[in-house]
Design a protein around this motif. Sequence first.
Motif, PDB file in Angstrom:
ATOM      1  N   ALA A 161     -70.571 -24.345-131.129  1.00 12.66           N
ATOM      2  CA  ALA A 161     -69.365 -23.993-131.885  1.00 12.66           C
ATOM      3  C   ALA A 161     -68.192 -24.823-131.378  1.00 12.66           C
ATOM      4  N   VAL A 162     -67.504 -25.513-132.296  1.00  8.20           N
ATOM      5  CA  VAL A 162     -66.351 -26.329-131.902  1.00  8.20           C
ATOM      6  C   VAL A 162     -65.064 -25.909-132.604  1.00  8.20           C
ATOM      7  N   VAL A 163     -65.184 -25.245-133.755  1.00  6.22           N
ATOM      8  CA  VAL A 163     -63.999 -24.854-134.516  1.00  6.22           C
ATOM      9  C   VAL A 163     -64.206 -23.470-135.102  1.00  6.22           C
ATOM     10  N   LYS A 164     -63.157 -22.643-134.999  1.00  8.02           N
ATOM     11  CA  LYS A 164     -63.164 -21.349-135.670  1.00  8.02           C
ATOM     12  C   LYS A 164     -61.984 -21.347-136.628  1.00  8.02           C
ATOM     13  N   ILE A 165     -62.246 -21.058-137.886  1.00  2.23           N
ATOM     14  CA  ILE A 165     -61.199 -21.030-138.903  1.00  2.23           C
ATOM     15  C   ILE A 165     -60.923 -19.572-139.247  1.00  2.23           C
ATOM     16  N   VAL A 166     -59.659 -19.187-139.112  1.00  4.38           N
ATOM     17  CA  VAL A 166     -59.241 -17.830-139.460  1.00  4.38           C
ATOM     18  C   VAL A 166     -57.999 -17.925-140.336  1.00  4.38           C
ATOM     19  N   LYS A 167     -57.735 -16.873-141.062  1.00  6.56           N
ATOM     20  CA  LYS A 167     -56.564 -16.838-141.929  1.00  6.56           C
ATOM     21  C   LYS A 167     -55.305 -16.814-141.068  1.00  6.56           C
ATOM     22  N   SER A 168     -54.328 -17.618-141.434  1.00  7.71           N
ATOM     23  CA  SER A 168     -53.100 -17.686-140.646  1.00  7.71           C
ATOM     24  C   SER A 168     -52.215 -16.473-140.914  1.00  7.71           C
ATOM     25  N   ASP A 169     -51.424 -16.137-139.902  1.00 12.28           N
ATOM     26  CA  ASP A 169     -50.472 -15.042-140.022  1.00 12.28           C
ATOM     27  C   ASP A 169     -49.221 -15.538-140.735  1.00 12.28           C
ATOM     28  N   PRO A 170     -48.511 -14.653-141.415  1.00 11.98           N
ATOM     29  CA  PRO A 170     -47.253 -15.069-142.033  1.00 11.98           C
ATOM     30  C   PRO A 170     -46.229 -15.397-140.945  1.00 11.98           C
ATOM     31  N   PRO A 171     -45.215 -16.179-141.267  1.00 12.22           N
ATOM     32  CA  PRO A 171     -44.187 -16.498-140.270  1.00 12.22           C
ATOM     33  C   PRO A 171     -43.593 -15.222-139.681  1.00 12.22           C
ATOM     34  N   ARG A 172     -43.299 -15.252-138.384  1.00 19.12           N
ATOM     35  CA  ARG A 172     -42.842 -14.048-137.701  1.00 19.12           C
ATOM     36  C   ARG A 172     -41.335 -13.879-137.711  1.00 19.12           C
ATOM     37  N   GLN A 173     -40.592 -14.951-137.766  1.00 20.08           N
ATOM     38  CA  GLN A 173     -39.151 -14.795-137.707  1.00 20.08           C
ATOM     39  C   GLN A 173     -38.492 -15.458-138.909  1.00 20.08           C
ATOM     40  N   HIS A 174     -37.366 -14.910-139.267  1.00 20.43           N
ATOM     41  CA  HIS A 174     -36.613 -15.438-140.396  1.00 20.43           C
ATOM     42  C   HIS A 174     -35.871 -16.696-139.957  1.00 20.43           C
ATOM     43  N   VAL A 175     -36.056 -17.766-140.693  1.00 24.93           N
ATOM     44  CA  VAL A 175     -35.314 -18.994-140.428  1.00 24.93           C
ATOM     45  C   VAL A 175     -34.182 -19.056-141.445  1.00 24.93           C
ATOM     46  N   PRO A 176     -32.932 -19.068-140.970  1.00 18.96           N
ATOM     47  CA  PRO A 176     -31.811 -19.027-141.909  1.00 18.96           C
ATOM     48  C   PRO A 176     -31.710 -20.314-142.728  1.00 18.96           C
ATOM     49  N   SER A 177     -31.188 -20.163-143.919  1.00 14.56           N
ATOM     50  CA  SER A 177     -30.946 -21.343-144.741  1.00 14.56           C
ATOM     51  C   SER A 177     -29.786 -22.123-144.127  1.00 14.56           C
ATOM     52  N   LEU A 178     -29.596 -23.337-144.558  1.00 12.12           N
ATOM     53  CA  LEU A 178     -28.517 -24.164-144.031  1.00 12.12           C
ATOM     54  C   LEU A 178     -27.164 -23.512-144.305  1.00 12.12           C
ATOM     55  N   THR A 179     -27.022 -22.886-145.463  1.00 14.42           N
ATOM     56  CA  THR A 179     -25.763 -22.215-145.806  1.00 14.42           C
ATOM     57  C   THR A 179     -25.495 -21.060-144.844  1.00 14.42           C
ATOM     58  N   GLU A 180     -26.533 -20.265-144.545  1.00  9.36           N
ATOM     59  CA  GLU A 180     -26.370 -19.159-143.606  1.00  9.36           C
ATOM     60  C   GLU A 180     -26.026 -19.674-142.208  1.00  9.36           C
ATOM     61  N   HIS A 181     -26.678 -20.751-141.820  1.00  8.99           N
ATOM     62  CA  HIS A 181     -26.427 -21.336-140.501  1.00  8.99           C
ATOM     63  C   HIS A 181     -24.985 -21.823-140.384  1.00  8.99           C
ATOM     64  N   ARG A 182     -24.527 -22.545-141.400  1.00  8.95           N
ATOM     65  CA  ARG A 182     -23.157 -23.060-141.379  1.00  8.95           C
ATOM     66  C   ARG A 182     -22.134 -21.931-141.356  1.00  8.95           C
ATOM     67  N   ALA A 183     -22.424 -20.834-142.058  1.00  5.53           N
ATOM     68  CA  ALA A 183     -21.492 -19.710-142.100  1.00  5.53           C
ATOM     69  C   ALA A 183     -21.344 -19.063-140.725  1.00  5.53           C
ATOM     70  N   GLY A 184     -22.366 -19.176-139.897  1.00  3.09           N
ATOM     71  CA  GLY A 184     -22.324 -18.563-138.581  1.00  3.09           C
ATOM     72  C   GLY A 184     -21.702 -19.427-137.502  1.00  3.09           C
ATOM     73  N   ILE A 185     -21.339 -20.662-137.814  1.00  2.00           N
ATOM     74  CA  ILE A 185     -20.763 -21.563-136.817  1.00  2.00           C
ATOM     75  C   ILE A 185     -19.264 -21.312-136.706  1.00  2.00           C
ATOM     76  N   ARG A 186     -18.796 -21.132-135.472  1.00  2.00           N
ATOM     77  CA  ARG A 186     -17.363 -20.967-135.240  1.00  2.00           C
ATOM     78  C   ARG A 186     -16.815 -22.318-134.789  1.00  2.00           C
ATOM     79  N   TYR A 187     -15.732 -22.721-135.370  1.00  2.00           N
ATOM     80  CA  TYR A 187     -15.094 -23.973-134.993  1.00  2.00           C
ATOM     81  C   TYR A 187     -13.987 -23.689-133.992  1.00  2.00           C
TER      82      TYR A 187
END
Length: 78
Positions: free
Chosen positions: A34-60
């Motif tokens: 046995a060299v490879v085991k293929i299993v179903k991947s898990d959904p992403p665990r954390q929310h990645v913010p959109s660029l708009t959300e990221h920019r809104a959170g930046i303090r100048y």
Amino acid sequence: MYTFSLAEAKAQLSKLIELVEGGEQVTITKRGKAVVKIVKSDPPRQHVPSLTEHRAGIRYLGEPAAEFIREMRDSDRF
């Protein structure tokens, strides 16, 4: 759990993917080991913010870069 040799896996890749999508585990062997085991991947665990959300959170802090550069440029002339 299903087991396929490397040659079988190459010839039946679509079938392997269908099995994995259905929740099965697939093992691929090479020369009997046995060299490879293929299993179903898990959904992403954390929310990645959109660029708009990221920019809104930046303090100048301080003044805008354009004003800073303008002041530096003007102060060096005189």
